[in-house]
Write an enzyme that holds these catalytic residues in place. Structure first.
Site, PDB file in Angstrom:
ATOM      1  N   CYS A   2       0.826  -1.222   0.000  1.00  0.00           N
ATOM      2  CA  CYS A   2       0.000   0.000   0.000  1.00  0.00           C
ATOM      3  C   CYS A   2       0.854   1.264   0.000  1.00  0.00           C
ATOM      4  CB  CYS A   2      -0.862   0.062   1.243  1.00  0.00           C
ATOM      5  SG  CYS A   2      -1.933  -1.352   1.444  1.00  0.00           S
ATOM      6  N   ARG A  27       5.105   0.613  -5.977  1.00  0.00           N
ATOM      7  CA  ARG A  27       5.096  -0.191  -4.759  1.00  0.00           C
ATOM      8  C   ARG A  27       4.232  -1.444  -4.920  1.00  0.00           C
ATOM      9  NH1 ARG A  27       6.589   2.337  -0.054  1.00  0.00           N
ATOM     10  NH2 ARG A  27       5.070   1.167   1.153  1.00  0.00           N
ATOM     11  N   TRP A  74      -2.762  -2.679  -1.590  1.00  0.00           N
ATOM     12  CA  TRP A  74      -2.291  -4.009  -1.972  1.00  0.00           C
ATOM     13  C   TRP A  74      -3.004  -4.944  -1.018  1.00  0.00           C
ATOM     14  CZ3 TRP A  74       0.712  -8.107   0.013  1.00  0.00           C
ATOM     15  CH2 TRP A  74       1.315  -8.942  -0.953  1.00  0.00           C
ATOM     16  N   ASN A  98      -1.546   1.978   5.627  1.00  0.00           N
ATOM     17  CA  ASN A  98      -0.595   1.018   5.064  1.00  0.00           C
ATOM     18  C   ASN A  98      -0.092   0.162   6.215  1.00  0.00           C
ATOM     19  OD1 ASN A  98       1.490  -0.382   3.823  1.00  0.00           O
ATOM     20  ND2 ASN A  98       2.908   1.332   3.877  1.00  0.00           N
ATOM     21  N   GLY A  99      -0.283  -1.140   6.115  1.00  0.00           N
ATOM     22  CA  GLY A  99       0.174  -2.046   7.173  1.00  0.00           C
ATOM     23  C   GLY A  99      -0.846  -3.129   7.417  1.00  0.00           C
ATOM     24  N   GLU A 488      20.611 -14.261 -10.263  1.00  0.00           N
ATOM     25  CA  GLU A 488      19.960 -12.974 -10.533  1.00  0.00           C
ATOM     26  C   GLU A 488      19.284 -12.997 -11.911  1.00  0.00           C
ATOM     27  OE1 GLU A 488      18.903 -10.378  -9.339  1.00  0.00           O
ATOM     28  OE2 GLU A 488      18.958  -8.819 -10.837  1.00  0.00           O
ATOM     29  N   LYS A 492      15.272 -12.565 -12.490  1.00  0.00           N
ATOM     30  CA  LYS A 492      14.728 -11.478 -13.325  1.00  0.00           C
ATOM     31  C   LYS A 492      13.809 -12.042 -14.401  1.00  0.00           C
ATOM     32  CE  LYS A 492      15.420  -8.698 -11.640  1.00  0.00           C
ATOM     33  NZ  LYS A 492      16.028  -8.053 -10.504  1.00  0.00           N
ATOM     34  N   GLU A 495      10.511 -13.063 -12.734  1.00  0.00           N
ATOM     35  CA  GLU A 495       9.733 -11.895 -12.308  1.00  0.00           C
ATOM     36  C   GLU A 495       9.048 -11.212 -13.487  1.00  0.00           C
ATOM     37  OE1 GLU A 495      11.697  -9.661  -8.541  1.00  0.00           O
ATOM     38  OE2 GLU A 495      12.957  -9.655 -10.303  1.00  0.00           O
ATOM     39  N   HIS A 511      25.087 -33.135  -9.987  1.00  0.00           N
ATOM     40  CA  HIS A 511      24.474 -33.676  -8.773  1.00  0.00           C
ATOM     41  C   HIS A 511      22.944 -33.626  -8.823  1.00  0.00           C
ATOM     42  CE1 HIS A 511      28.396 -34.071  -7.025  1.00  0.00           C
ATOM     43  NE2 HIS A 511      28.640 -32.775  -7.173  1.00  0.00           N
ATOM     44  N   LYS A 610       7.186  -3.552  -4.941  1.00  0.00           N
ATOM     45  CA  LYS A 610       8.548  -3.005  -4.863  1.00  0.00           C
ATOM     46  C   LYS A 610       9.031  -2.947  -3.419  1.00  0.00           C
ATOM     47  CE  LYS A 610      12.001  -0.700  -6.842  1.00  0.00           C
ATOM     48  NZ  LYS A 610      12.873  -1.617  -7.583  1.00  0.00           N
TER      49      LYS A 610
END
Ligand code: G6P
Length: 615
Positions: A2, A27, A74, A98-99, A488, A492, A495, A511, A610
């Site tokens: 949020c 966000r 959110w 927010n929370g 990474e 990416k 995502e 393995h 984010k």
């Protein structure tokens, strides 16, 4: 997660609120709302989905209001419907949040018993009714004094995390907030004050910011910002100037923020180096790096904690720091670290790496490390963020605002800051002699221009993406520092394009994952000429022998690798120190162009946020 914004001043229009919310879109959110308070009362508009849905309703809001609040939600409790969107109203109180309010069930039962009707499925609505209830109980004092007192009582009853934006119809030129666990900044301009979840929302209007700390209540008026603790003690704190500009938060001609931010790798690295490396003396400036007050000489080990991309930057830095500073380095996922039996002591430096400086897992982990007696250092990108406040020392990565949800340039800047930390430790602990230290300083200075050359690969990688966007799975392999780069690269790709991808240390292939190899498996092989080169080539041969398809990333003049590969990305010639910075770029570009080719939402991938402020 949020985002909240608030305004008090001569007058703000609906588009002011919408634009400020747009700056918080990165966000992550799934519904939104605005409340504006005028002499005629309060007008509230809310909408499910993206801000464009809310934009359609702006003409139903007043042209101007002296006080207003806005929210991007959110969803945590209740679906992302209009009804669950904030703000929520109870009598004269209009509130957004927010929370998470963890004890909302108990509070709701009590409030229902007292006659309150709930119109949403959210935890937040509890806070609106509770505040109304406490406000109603108070019969003496001005409305503002009653609001302050009621708010103090409410925050004492809530469990969880919150940053509120609150209006009261009885106090038409005052905005209230309270913070615990969720980020909150306030800003001040001529005759106007603002609040928001992050400075990006407000940079257009002011550069003067103050970070609100946990357990604080804020009362905003056009000319003043008053802060008091939850138990009523006044707090004085100066405003700080932030040098972020609006241009830094625009796309600057690029199709997506992410493409712009990938192209900002060199500047992010250069700015993070600036002032911290002293080329003349070949040394590190500890004060500028923010580590001068840490007992670098007497530390016995480092623990680096982070999440997501920041975690991979941390994994990579371990190789460099151990090699240069000769100190043991452990790297942990913050969400796991917190629940392990702690073994830290005052000789352990725990380093929290976070772009946003707000990630709840990292925040809780660093809190625990500090409580257990460790020295703590924040490596964060957002000035004044909560994690920075929590630590003994702060070393800013200077990537500038990163808007794309998936982190790119911040990764490069984090890596730079962590390499600098390694050299700072090496300098103080004399694990490198002067000539060796100078060598590394010179190497770091070369990075931005080599990374710039690596960006020239964008067009060829765009063409390559045409052959990869239809795949349902990819494997990434690398050895040594190229292993975290493989991790990474695969993160990416997941995502952005929603293609399943996995990364393995190339030595692990035999393995287990080698069982996956057949003619349908495409493997991205990071094989630059480094100390591990020959061994990685053997792994590539093993994949080829089983029919696997190879996309190799290696030095542009490597004809041996070119022959082995089905597809080849040729990076510029550079030293081993610089290599990871250079190989990260094509992997960011590959994920970007595959996602563009697939048509996914590159800057705001589904389900991601984010700034992840829940554990
Ligand atoms: C989220 C983002 C990732 C990011 C991670 C850690 O999951 O989607 O891109 O790497 O958070 O964020 P931080 O701000 O702590 O670096």
């Amino acid at each position: 997660m949020c985002g909240v914004i608030g305004y008090v001043g001569a007058g703000a229009s609906p588009s002011f609120f919408l634009n400020a919310l747009r700056r918080l879109e990165y966000r992550g959110y799934d519904s939104a709302g605005i409340a504006m308070l005028t002499a005629d009362g309060v007008a509230i508009q809310r909408a499910e989905g993206k801000l464009s849905q809310l934009e359609r309703k702006l003409d139903q809001l007043p042209a101007k209001a002296k006080v207003g609040i806005g929210h991007t939600r959110w969803a945590t409790h209740g679906k992302p419907t209009e009804n669950n969107a904030h703000p929520h109203r109870s009598g004269p109180i209009v509130l957004l949040h927010n929370g998470i309010i963890e004890n909302y069930r108990q509070l709701k039962e009590r409030l229902v018993a007292r006659g309150y009707q709930f119109l949403s499925e959210t935890d937040t609505e509890v806070a609106a009714h509770l505040l109304h209830d406490e406000y109603k109980k108070l019969t003496s004092g001005t409305p503002e004094a009653r609001m302050r007192s009621a708010l103090r009582s409410v925050v004492g009853q809530l469990k969880g995390a919150f940053a509120f934006g609150i209006l009261c119809l009885d106090t038409p030129e005052v905005l209230y907030s309270a913070k615990l666990g969720s980020p909150l900044v306030v800003g001040q301009a001529e005759g106007e004050t603002f609040m928001a979840s992050g400075i990006t929302a407000l940079v257009e209007h002011t550069r003067q910011f103050m970070v609100v700390e946990d357990h604080e209540i804020v009362v905003l008026k056009p000319e003043s910002v008053e802060i008091e603790t939850f138990d009523g003690q006044p707090v004085t704190r100066p405003f700080q100037r932030v040098e972020w500009s609006v241009a830094m938060m625009e796309k600057g001609g690029y199709r997506h923020f992410m493409l712009k931010e990938i192209h900002e790798h060199p500047i992010a690295i250069a700015q993070t180096l600036n002032g911290r490396v002293q080329r003349d003396s070949g040394t590190i400036n500890l004060t500028d790096l923010g580590v001068a007050k840490l007992p670098l000489k007497t530390l016995s080990r480092l623990q680096i904690i982070a999440c997501g991309t920041s975690y991979y930057a941390a994994c990579l830095s371990k190789y460099f720091i151990e090699a240069t500073a000769r100190i043991p380095v452990e790297v942990d996922l913050a969400s796991e670290y917190r629940y392990r039996a702690s073994t830290v002591d005052s000789k352990t430096l725990v380093v929290a790496v976070s772009q946003s400086g707000e990630t709840a897992d990292t925040l809780q982990a660093i809190k625990a490390a500090r409580a257990n007696g460790a020295q703590t250092l924040a490596v964060v990108n957002v000035p004044g963020s909560t994690i920075a406040h929590m630590c003994h020392a702060e070393s800013l990565t200077k990537a500038g605002p990163e808007i794309g949800v998936a982190s790119t340039k911040a990764f490069a800047a984090q890596l730079t800051a962590l390499y600098l930390l390694g050299l700072a430790l090496a300098q103080e602990r004399q694990s490198l002699n002067d000539a060796q230290l100078r060598f590394y300083v010179d190497e770091l200075v070369k990075i931005p221009s080599l990374v710039e050359r690596s960006l020239g690969l964008s067009d060829s990688i765009e063409r390559l993406a045409n052959r990869y966007h239809h795949l349902s799975s990819l494997l990434f392999i690398g050895r040594g520092p190229q292993w975290p780069i493989a991790l990474e690269g695969s993160l990416k790709l997941k995502e952005l394009s929603y293609i399943h991808a996995e990364a393995y240390a190339a030595g692990e292939l035999k393995h287990g994952p080698i069982a996956l190899i057949d003619e349908n498996m495409h493997v991205v092989c990071l094989a630059p000429r480094d100390a591990y080169y020959e061994k990685t080539l053997s792994n590539i041969e093993e994949i080829k022998a089983r029919g696997g398809r190879i996309l190799a990333v290696g030095q542009e003049n490597d004809s041996q690798l070119l022959q082995l590969a089905d597809d080849f990305i040729g990076i510029p010639e550079c030293s081993e120190t610089v290599l990871p910075f250079v190989t990260a770029v094509p992997l960011h570009l590959l994920a970007y162009w595959i996602a563009v080719r697939k048509g996914t939402d590159v800057d705001q991938p589904r389900n991601l946020a984010k700034s992840v402020t829940v554990e």
